[in-house]
Design a protein around this motif. Sequence first.
Motif, PDB file in Angstrom:
ATOM      1  N   UNK A   1      32.396   3.520  64.326  1.00 17.40           N
ATOM      2  CA  UNK A   1      31.976   4.880  64.657  1.00 17.40           C
ATOM      3  C   UNK A   1      31.076   5.470  63.560  1.00 17.40           C
ATOM      4  N   UNK A   2      31.379   5.147  62.297  1.00 22.81           N
ATOM      5  CA  UNK A   2      30.664   5.725  61.153  1.00 22.81           C
ATOM      6  C   UNK A   2      29.777   4.685  60.467  1.00 22.81           C
ATOM      7  N   UNK A   3      29.599   3.541  61.109  1.00 24.49           N
ATOM      8  CA  UNK A   3      28.779   2.486  60.515  1.00 24.49           C
ATOM      9  C   UNK A   3      29.429   1.878  59.288  1.00 24.49           C
ATOM     10  N   UNK A   4      30.727   2.083  59.113  1.00 21.35           N
ATOM     11  CA  UNK A   4      31.446   1.484  57.987  1.00 21.35           C
ATOM     12  C   UNK A   4      31.344   2.289  56.706  1.00 21.35           C
ATOM     13  N   UNK A   5      30.748   3.475  56.796  1.00 22.34           N
ATOM     14  CA  UNK A   5      30.489   4.281  55.602  1.00 22.34           C
ATOM     15  C   UNK A   5      31.728   5.103  55.220  1.00 22.34           C
TER      16      UNK A   5
ATOM     17  N   UNK B   1      27.064  -4.046  60.896  1.00 21.07           N
ATOM     18  CA  UNK B   1      26.276  -3.018  60.189  1.00 21.07           C
ATOM     19  C   UNK B   1      24.828  -3.079  60.688  1.00 21.07           C
ATOM     20  N   UNK B   2      24.305  -4.318  60.788  1.00 20.81           N
ATOM     21  CA  UNK B   2      22.922  -4.476  61.263  1.00 20.81           C
ATOM     22  C   UNK B   2      22.776  -3.888  62.668  1.00 20.81           C
ATOM     23  N   UNK B   3      23.721  -4.208  63.552  1.00 20.32           N
ATOM     24  CA  UNK B   3      23.648  -3.713  64.937  1.00 20.32           C
ATOM     25  C   UNK B   3      23.715  -2.179  64.957  1.00 20.32           C
ATOM     26  N   UNK B   4      24.562  -1.604  64.099  1.00 18.13           N
ATOM     27  CA  UNK B   4      24.703  -0.138  64.050  1.00 18.13           C
ATOM     28  C   UNK B   4      23.361   0.503  63.674  1.00 18.13           C
ATOM     29  N   UNK B   5      22.727  -0.027  62.610  1.00 16.81           N
ATOM     30  CA  UNK B   5      21.471   0.606  62.156  1.00 16.81           C
ATOM     31  C   UNK B   5      20.291   0.258  63.062  1.00 16.81           C
ATOM     32  N   UNK B   6      20.353  -0.907  63.703  1.00 13.92           N
ATOM     33  CA  UNK B   6      19.315  -1.213  64.697  1.00 13.92           C
ATOM     34  C   UNK B   6      19.381  -0.212  65.848  1.00 13.92           C
ATOM     35  N   UNK B   7      20.602   0.123  66.254  1.00 13.59           N
ATOM     36  CA  UNK B   7      20.774   1.094  67.353  1.00 13.59           C
ATOM     37  C   UNK B   7      20.342   2.487  66.915  1.00 13.59           C
ATOM     38  N   UNK B   8      20.694   2.821  65.667  1.00 13.62           N
ATOM     39  CA  UNK B   8      20.416   4.178  65.175  1.00 13.62           C
ATOM     40  C   UNK B   8      18.906   4.419  65.037  1.00 13.62           C
TER      41      UNK B   8
ATOM     42  N   UNK C   1      16.366  -5.197  61.104  1.00 15.70           N
ATOM     43  CA  UNK C   1      14.965  -5.392  61.486  1.00 15.70           C
ATOM     44  C   UNK C   1      14.318  -4.097  61.996  1.00 15.70           C
ATOM     45  N   UNK C   2      15.094  -3.258  62.696  1.00 13.89           N
ATOM     46  CA  UNK C   2      14.533  -1.993  63.204  1.00 13.89           C
ATOM     47  C   UNK C   2      14.116  -1.098  62.032  1.00 13.89           C
ATOM     48  N   UNK C   3      14.992  -1.010  61.021  1.00 14.76           N
ATOM     49  CA  UNK C   3      14.658  -0.189  59.850  1.00 14.76           C
ATOM     50  C   UNK C   3      13.419  -0.745  59.133  1.00 14.76           C
ATOM     51  N   UNK C   4      13.356  -2.068  59.028  1.00 11.03           N
ATOM     52  CA  UNK C   4      12.210  -2.691  58.346  1.00 11.03           C
ATOM     53  C   UNK C   4      10.918  -2.347  59.094  1.00 11.03           C
ATOM     54  N   UNK C   5      10.976  -2.409  60.416  1.00 15.06           N
ATOM     55  CA  UNK C   5       9.797  -2.105  61.214  1.00 15.06           C
ATOM     56  C   UNK C   5       9.368  -0.641  61.019  1.00 15.06           C
ATOM     57  N   UNK C   6      10.356   0.263  61.040  1.00 15.49           N
ATOM     58  CA  UNK C   6      10.049   1.698  60.855  1.00 15.49           C
ATOM     59  C   UNK C   6       9.479   1.940  59.457  1.00 15.49           C
TER      60      UNK C   6
END
Length: 218
Positions: free
Chosen positions: A175-179, A7-14, A76-81
């Motif tokens: 594919x859907x980030x587990x959602x 999940x972390x890798x998916x949202x870091x990429x997104x 971490x990417x989301x936190x930074x943004x």
Amino acid sequence: MLARWQVRAFYDRLGAKLDWWGSWADPAIRDLLSNATFEAAVAVFELGCGTGRLAERLLDRILPPQASYTGIDLSPTMIDLARRRLKRFGDRAAVHLTDGAAHLEVAAASCDRFLCTYVLDLLEEEEIRTVIDEAHRVLSADGLLGVVSLCPGSTLFSRMLTGAWARLNAARPALLGGCRPIELLKLLPKGAWEVRHTRTISRCGVPSQIIVAAKVER
Ligand SMILES: C[S@@+](CC[C@H](N)C(=O)[O-])C[C@H]1O[C@@H](n2cnc3c(N)ncnc32)[C@H](O)[C@@H]1O
């Protein structure tokens, strides 16, 4: 289901592209904002704050000037943004990286709004129950839980669409980030919450359920 690292890798990429999805989710978020009396909030906590979009809207236009916001996220990417987005609000806004555990390192009765939008639908059912119990613990006596999640459809078209979504998620969760669509009302423990508002809003046939529930002392 995806493991937390996936999940972390998916949202870091997104990354910032999550905000495209944000405009899709806007009608449901607007409904949440209109039904959780944020004008009277003192301390808002958000689990899975993403890019800080909701936090910015709350701090900019809705919360009283003395109200504070705390958000946590696994990516971490989301936190930074989110940190960059919320910097202008100074010490009214704090954002922290979490390991994604459903048990939260948050003091009991420390907030009066607990928000979680499009995050519970990524978690295992057991984790969802734990997060809801944690929301009960960290909310003050007059606190409100505000949740938005994907939910199963009610019309033929949306049932077909969400059924296909759930099947795709079961086969290829990455594919859907587990959602996937969840029935959140069934997961609220009886006697612990008084549901003040619930509504389902569909966008392009994909339904979201909004729930605002008041904490009932157990
Ligand atoms: C679909 S996005 C929603 C973001 C934001 N709430 C919104 O509505 O735009 C899901 C977010 O939850 C975060 N997340 C997923 N699992 C989490 C967990 N166990 N704890 C904290 N954050 C999590 C992800 O990193 C991502 O930023």
